[in-house]
Design a protein around this motif. Structure first.
Motif, PDB file in Angstrom:
ATOM      1  N   GLU A   2       6.704   2.320  38.081  1.00  0.00           N
ATOM      2  CA  GLU A   2       6.417   3.400  37.150  1.00  0.00           C
ATOM      3  C   GLU A   2       6.826   2.979  35.736  1.00  0.00           C
ATOM      4  O   GLU A   2       7.819   2.292  35.545  1.00  0.00           O
ATOM      5  CB  GLU A   2       7.208   4.652  37.541  1.00  0.00           C
ATOM      6  N   ILE A   3       6.033   3.404  34.764  1.00  0.00           N
ATOM      7  CA  ILE A   3       6.418   3.157  33.373  1.00  0.00           C
ATOM      8  C   ILE A   3       6.178   4.437  32.581  1.00  0.00           C
ATOM      9  O   ILE A   3       5.232   5.178  32.851  1.00  0.00           O
ATOM     10  CB  ILE A   3       5.657   1.956  32.767  1.00  0.00           C
ATOM     11  N   TYR A   4       7.074   4.710  31.627  1.00  0.00           N
ATOM     12  CA  TYR A   4       7.007   5.954  30.870  1.00  0.00           C
ATOM     13  C   TYR A   4       6.091   5.796  29.658  1.00  0.00           C
ATOM     14  O   TYR A   4       6.214   4.842  28.895  1.00  0.00           O
ATOM     15  CB  TYR A   4       8.407   6.363  30.421  1.00  0.00           C
ATOM     16  N   PRO A   6       5.092   6.837  26.077  1.00  0.00           N
ATOM     17  CA  PRO A   6       5.838   7.516  25.011  1.00  0.00           C
ATOM     18  C   PRO A   6       5.094   8.672  24.355  1.00  0.00           C
ATOM     19  O   PRO A   6       5.726   9.635  23.934  1.00  0.00           O
ATOM     20  CB  PRO A   6       6.112   6.399  24.000  1.00  0.00           C
ATOM     21  N   ILE A   7       3.771   8.598  24.257  1.00  0.00           N
ATOM     22  CA  ILE A   7       3.049   9.689  23.592  1.00  0.00           C
ATOM     23  C   ILE A   7       2.641  10.760  24.607  1.00  0.00           C
ATOM     24  O   ILE A   7       2.722  11.953  24.345  1.00  0.00           O
ATOM     25  CB  ILE A   7       1.802   9.162  22.839  1.00  0.00           C
ATOM     26  N   ASP A   9       4.212  11.453  27.217  1.00  0.00           N
ATOM     27  CA  ASP A   9       5.438  12.061  27.729  1.00  0.00           C
ATOM     28  C   ASP A   9       5.478  12.150  29.252  1.00  0.00           C
ATOM     29  O   ASP A   9       5.871  13.182  29.804  1.00  0.00           O
ATOM     30  CB  ASP A   9       5.630  13.487  27.155  1.00  0.00           C
ATOM     31  N   MET A  10       5.059  11.110  29.916  1.00  0.00           N
ATOM     32  CA  MET A  10       5.121  11.133  31.375  1.00  0.00           C
ATOM     33  C   MET A  10       5.064   9.722  31.938  1.00  0.00           C
ATOM     34  O   MET A  10       4.541   8.819  31.299  1.00  0.00           O
ATOM     35  CB  MET A  10       3.970  11.953  31.936  1.00  0.00           C
ATOM     36  N   PRO A  11       5.654   9.517  33.123  1.00  0.00           N
ATOM     37  CA  PRO A  11       5.575   8.195  33.738  1.00  0.00           C
ATOM     38  C   PRO A  11       4.297   8.059  34.566  1.00  0.00           C
ATOM     39  O   PRO A  11       3.790   9.037  35.104  1.00  0.00           O
ATOM     40  CB  PRO A  11       6.804   8.151  34.645  1.00  0.00           C
ATOM     41  N   VAL A 241      -2.984   8.739  20.142  1.00  0.00           N
ATOM     42  CA  VAL A 241      -3.247   7.440  20.761  1.00  0.00           C
ATOM     43  C   VAL A 241      -1.955   6.922  21.380  1.00  0.00           C
ATOM     44  O   VAL A 241      -0.985   6.667  20.673  1.00  0.00           O
ATOM     45  CB  VAL A 241      -3.781   6.424  19.734  1.00  0.00           C
ATOM     46  N   ASP A 242      -1.917   6.821  22.710  1.00  0.00           N
ATOM     47  CA  ASP A 242      -0.745   6.281  23.395  1.00  0.00           C
ATOM     48  C   ASP A 242      -0.964   4.790  23.586  1.00  0.00           C
ATOM     49  O   ASP A 242      -1.756   4.370  24.427  1.00  0.00           O
ATOM     50  CB  ASP A 242      -0.524   6.973  24.728  1.00  0.00           C
ATOM     51  N   VAL A 243      -0.257   4.000  22.772  1.00  0.00           N
ATOM     52  CA  VAL A 243      -0.538   2.577  22.718  1.00  0.00           C
ATOM     53  C   VAL A 243      -0.120   1.882  24.022  1.00  0.00           C
ATOM     54  O   VAL A 243      -0.741   0.903  24.441  1.00  0.00           O
ATOM     55  CB  VAL A 243       0.120   1.958  21.461  1.00  0.00           C
ATOM     56  N   VAL A 244       0.900   2.416  24.696  1.00  0.00           N
ATOM     57  CA  VAL A 244       1.323   1.824  25.973  1.00  0.00           C
ATOM     58  C   VAL A 244       0.236   2.052  27.030  1.00  0.00           C
ATOM     59  O   VAL A 244      -0.174   1.126  27.744  1.00  0.00           O
ATOM     60  CB  VAL A 244       2.670   2.418  26.434  1.00  0.00           C
ATOM     61  N   LEU A 247      -2.707  -0.189  26.245  1.00  0.00           N
ATOM     62  CA  LEU A 247      -2.509  -1.609  26.535  1.00  0.00           C
ATOM     63  C   LEU A 247      -2.605  -1.910  28.035  1.00  0.00           C
ATOM     64  O   LEU A 247      -3.178  -2.920  28.428  1.00  0.00           O
ATOM     65  CB  LEU A 247      -1.156  -2.084  25.998  1.00  0.00           C
ATOM     66  N   VAL A 250      -6.137  -1.819  28.823  1.00  0.00           N
ATOM     67  CA  VAL A 250      -6.788  -2.987  28.216  1.00  0.00           C
ATOM     68  C   VAL A 250      -6.630  -4.211  29.110  1.00  0.00           C
ATOM     69  O   VAL A 250      -7.605  -4.912  29.400  1.00  0.00           O
ATOM     70  CB  VAL A 250      -6.190  -3.278  26.820  1.00  0.00           C
ATOM     71  N   VAL A 251      -5.385  -4.449  29.561  1.00  0.00           N
ATOM     72  CA  VAL A 251      -5.134  -5.628  30.389  1.00  0.00           C
ATOM     73  C   VAL A 251      -6.001  -5.576  31.647  1.00  0.00           C
ATOM     74  O   VAL A 251      -6.660  -6.557  32.017  1.00  0.00           O
ATOM     75  CB  VAL A 251      -3.628  -5.731  30.730  1.00  0.00           C
TER      76      VAL A 251
ATOM     77  N   THR B  46      13.803   6.402  28.849  1.00  0.00           N
ATOM     78  CA  THR B  46      13.499   4.979  28.666  1.00  0.00           C
ATOM     79  C   THR B  46      12.184   4.684  29.376  1.00  0.00           C
ATOM     80  O   THR B  46      11.568   5.580  29.942  1.00  0.00           O
ATOM     81  CB  THR B  46      14.602   4.109  29.287  1.00  0.00           C
ATOM     82  N   SER B  47      11.761   3.424  29.356  1.00  0.00           N
ATOM     83  CA  SER B  47      10.450   3.105  29.933  1.00  0.00           C
ATOM     84  C   SER B  47      10.432   3.297  31.445  1.00  0.00           C
ATOM     85  O   SER B  47       9.369   3.359  32.044  1.00  0.00           O
ATOM     86  CB  SER B  47      10.073   1.661  29.587  1.00  0.00           C
ATOM     87  N   TYR B  49      12.025   5.931  32.925  1.00  0.00           N
ATOM     88  CA  TYR B  49      12.386   7.322  33.240  1.00  0.00           C
ATOM     89  C   TYR B  49      11.360   7.970  34.161  1.00  0.00           C
ATOM     90  O   TYR B  49      10.165   7.896  33.925  1.00  0.00           O
ATOM     91  CB  TYR B  49      12.490   8.124  31.943  1.00  0.00           C
ATOM     92  N   ALA B 193       9.632  14.404  35.776  1.00  0.00           N
ATOM     93  CA  ALA B 193       9.239  13.292  34.906  1.00  0.00           C
ATOM     94  C   ALA B 193       8.550  13.785  33.642  1.00  0.00           C
ATOM     95  O   ALA B 193       8.637  13.155  32.595  1.00  0.00           O
ATOM     96  CB  ALA B 193       8.317  12.348  35.664  1.00  0.00           C
ATOM     97  N   THR B 194       7.863  14.926  33.738  1.00  0.00           N
ATOM     98  CA  THR B 194       7.069  15.423  32.601  1.00  0.00           C
ATOM     99  C   THR B 194       7.864  16.352  31.704  1.00  0.00           C
ATOM    100  O   THR B 194       7.294  17.004  30.847  1.00  0.00           O
ATOM    101  CB  THR B 194       5.844  16.176  33.122  1.00  0.00           C
ATOM    102  N   LYS B 224      14.120  10.612  23.349  1.00  0.00           N
ATOM    103  CA  LYS B 224      13.542   9.289  23.564  1.00  0.00           C
ATOM    104  C   LYS B 224      14.403   8.270  22.830  1.00  0.00           C
ATOM    105  O   LYS B 224      14.976   8.591  21.787  1.00  0.00           O
ATOM    106  CB  LYS B 224      12.119   9.233  23.019  1.00  0.00           C
ATOM    107  N   GLU B 228      10.431   3.601  23.031  1.00  0.00           N
ATOM    108  CA  GLU B 228       9.678   4.849  23.126  1.00  0.00           C
ATOM    109  C   GLU B 228       9.757   5.640  21.817  1.00  0.00           C
ATOM    110  O   GLU B 228       8.754   6.145  21.317  1.00  0.00           O
ATOM    111  CB  GLU B 228      10.198   5.701  24.287  1.00  0.00           C
ATOM    112  N   VAL B 232       6.807   6.585  18.928  1.00  0.00           N
ATOM    113  CA  VAL B 232       6.557   7.950  18.463  1.00  0.00           C
ATOM    114  C   VAL B 232       6.750   8.046  16.950  1.00  0.00           C
ATOM    115  O   VAL B 232       5.939   8.660  16.249  1.00  0.00           O
ATOM    116  CB  VAL B 232       7.478   8.944  19.207  1.00  0.00           C
ATOM    117  N   TYR B 242      -0.238   2.610  12.491  1.00  0.00           N
ATOM    118  CA  TYR B 242      -0.269   2.692  13.947  1.00  0.00           C
ATOM    119  C   TYR B 242      -1.701   2.499  14.467  1.00  0.00           C
ATOM    120  O   TYR B 242      -1.941   1.727  15.382  1.00  0.00           O
ATOM    121  CB  TYR B 242       0.275   4.055  14.380  1.00  0.00           C
ATOM    122  N   PHE B 253      -6.471  -8.562  22.369  1.00  0.00           N
ATOM    123  CA  PHE B 253      -6.492  -8.637  23.828  1.00  0.00           C
ATOM    124  C   PHE B 253      -7.884  -8.984  24.349  1.00  0.00           C
ATOM    125  O   PHE B 253      -8.038  -9.747  25.298  1.00  0.00           O
ATOM    126  CB  PHE B 253      -6.012  -7.322  24.438  1.00  0.00           C
TER     127      PHE B 253
END
Lengths: 308, 264
Positions: A2-4, A6-7, A9-11, A241-244, A247, A250-251, B46-47, B49, B193-194, B224, B228, B232, B242, B253
């Motif tokens: 799982e990865i969170y 950031p924009i 707001d959820m994993p 736009v949630d860049v994570v 990405l 994208v990969v 964190t990433s 979480y 989580a949310t 955060k 993270e 933001v 951004y 990519f």
């Protein structure tokens, strides 16, 4: 794993996202479409808010199309001049579409407008394409040779003023119908949150009789330009736009796109059209079902206004 | 003592104990004093979480002057997250299609709401007392001063909101708070989580036989950190940078993939 995000707001599960990106990237590169109409419902299904899904996947679509464009350009299957004309019309259409979108949202029931538009557009275009493909396959089976386009034989709209020579597309045509079509597609794309490749590809194929290989590369080029602009616009206007998320998609997407581009080149013209027709029609049917089948859960929750 | 007299007595106690308890908590202790502490005061996202359990510990302090209680203590812990306006919509048949037709707006409602108690709240206190002291999800979602007849139409939407948010873990109501000794309790509530970032208010209320005893409030923050937070911050403070960075990454990519996978 799982990865969170950031924009958002959820994993989310990374491998699931990678697989989704790869699958959509494959289809996208194969047919020269953005795949937005496939990715958005998938992301929403994962629980990612619709607005963030739409905004973030613009940069994913850009990356996938970049790979596709480079792949087709190397094979010479890209009409840069035509792509530039289409991008110009599409950009104007996108700006108009965003304005229309915001006006509709203020009037309420935007969701209904979107679903009905999906049904009508996808159903109509999908059916047209399917009928055409089946007729072609039918006549091929009976051994009736279909008439090919002869030199000097054009529909009326090709002969409008402002004619340009498109070498790669083997066409000497007016830019007016191209600009008009690109405008309409940019408009519909902005309102429906799709790239519009599924309209562009059949249009170039059927209305302008451009060779299938050139059509896909050129459509991808137009999508690339539109989506790069859309990424920046989304980031500036709504910060969604949630860049994570982008990405990871994208990969997965560029990976799938590699194989999609090769598969697309190997497909026969008729099979290509039939598969694309079925894909577009399936999406139309899916939205139609959403509209007429009694929902399992009639209630839905939406957070509005700022959090504090 | 007749049932009627006892119920009147409880009503009277309800009205006067809150100010009384507050005065006593401030002055020399004669009634109970409640002291609470959280297992953490800051939760960093964190990433990796994916939700966390937070525990509240409470001690009910008494001295020799505190009168003995007839009934054992009950504890209700209420956690209220950051607030937002929430729309609940209902799809209904129109002709042969289903569309969103009715909606209710819940203004300034905590996005995350947890009620953790020693027993189900409707066993701990009467409905009147629950509404007066804000105990339980029902009390939390019922707007004050709305008459029941007009409110009936809203009940369906309230129920749907409770059910849907219960399914996604944002509304919690459970009776898992425990006394580890006669005067010490622990209540654990799960943050999904949310869960949104922001300030969370945690309020513990002690009751005995349906009567208010003491209340204590504390808070924690969900924030955060590191990467993270940097993402933001950039997205909100430098949106153009951004966006251009996101676009550039896409191109990079896409190009990298072509190079990596090049076979011909």
């Amino acid at each position: 794993m799982e990865i969170y995000l950031p924009i958002a707001d959820m994993p989310v599960n990374v491998f699931l996202l990678l697989a989704m990106g790869a699958a959509v990237g494959f289809i996208s590169a194969m047919f020269g479409i953005s795949g937005g109409f496939l990715m958005t419902p998938l992301l929403i299904f994962l629980g990612i808010p619709a607005a963030i899904a739409v905004a973030s996947q613009t940069s994913q679509i850009a990356a996938s199309s970049m790979t596709g464009v480079l792949g087709y350009a190397r094979r010479g299957a890209l009409d840069l001049k035509l792509g530039a004309v289409l991008t110009l019309g599409g950009a104007v259409g996108t700006v108009a579409g965003v304005a229309f979108f915001n006006a509709m949202r203020r009037l309420g029931q935007l969701e209904l407008v979107i679903v009905v538009s999906y049904v009508v557009l996808f159903g109509f275009i999908g059916t047209l394409m399917l009928v055409e493909s089946l007729r072609a396959l039918w006549s091929a089976r009976r051994g009736v040779a279909r008439r090919r386009r002869r030199g000097g034989e054009h529909p009326w709209y090709v002969g409008l003023p402002l004619r340009m020579r498109f070498y790669r597309s083997k066409l000497y045509a007016s830019v007016i119908p191209f600009l008009a079509v690109a405008f309409l597609i940019g408009f519909a794309g902005a309102v429906l949150g799709v790239g519009g490749g599924f309209i562009m590809v059949p249009t170039l194929l059927y209305l302008f009789r451009i060779p299938a290989t050139v059509v896909v590369g050129t459509s991808l080029f137009q999508i690339l330009c539109t989506m790069l602009g859309a990424t920046v616009l989304h980031a500036v206007t709504n910060q969604l736009v949630d860049v994570v998320l982008a990405l990871i998609l994208v990969v997965g997407g560029v990976f799938g796109a590699q194989f999609g581009a090769r598969a697309g080149q190997r497909l026969g013209g008729e099979t290509f059209r039939l598969l694309l027709a079925l894909l577009v029609l399936a999406v139309g049917v899916r939205f139609a079902l959403e509209l007429v089948v009694q929902p399992h859960e009639p209630f839905s929750i939406m957070r509005v206004g700022p959090e504090r | 003592m007749t049932a009627r007299a006892s119920s009147r007595g409880r009503g009277a106690a309800l009205r006067c104990t809150l100010p009384l308890a507050l005065t006593l908590a401030a002055g020399p202790a004669r009634g109970e004093n409640l002291v609470t502490s959280l297992s953490t005061t800051q939760i960093a996202i964190t990433s990796t979480y994916s939700g966390v359990d937070v525990a509240l510990f409470g001690v009910i302090e008494k001295d020799l002057a505190t009168p003995a209680r007839q009934a054992p203590y009950d504890v209700v812990v209420t956690v209220r997250g950051p607030r937002a306006t929430t729309l609940v919509r209902e799809k209904q048949r129109l002709g042969f299609v289903y569309v969103n037709r009715r909606q209710r707006r819940f203004v300034d409602l905590p996005i995350y709401l947890a009620v953790v108690s020693t027993r189900p709240v409707d066993e701990i206190a009467s409905r009147q007392a629950r509404l007066a002291y804000g105990l339980g999800l029902e009390a939390e979602l019922t707007p004050p001063g709305v008459d029941a007849a007009r409110d009936a139409a809203n009940a369906r939407f309230r129920e749907a909101l409770r059910r849907l948010n219960g399914e996604n873990g944002l509304f919690v109501e459970k009776s898992t708070a425990r006394f580890v000794s006669p005067n010490v309790f622990r209540a654990t509530f799960p943050l999904p989580a949310t869960t949104p970032v922001g300030r969370y208010q945690v309020e513990a209320t002690v009751l005995s036989g349906g009567t208010f005893v003491a209340r204590s409030s504390t808070r924690f923050h969900v924030v955060k950190t590191g990467f993270e937070q940097a993402v933001v911050d950039l997205a909100h403070n430098q949106p153009l940078v951004y966006g251009l960075a996101a676009a550039a990454l896409s191109l990079l990519f896409g190009w990298t993939a072509t190079v990596v996978f090049r076979r011909d």
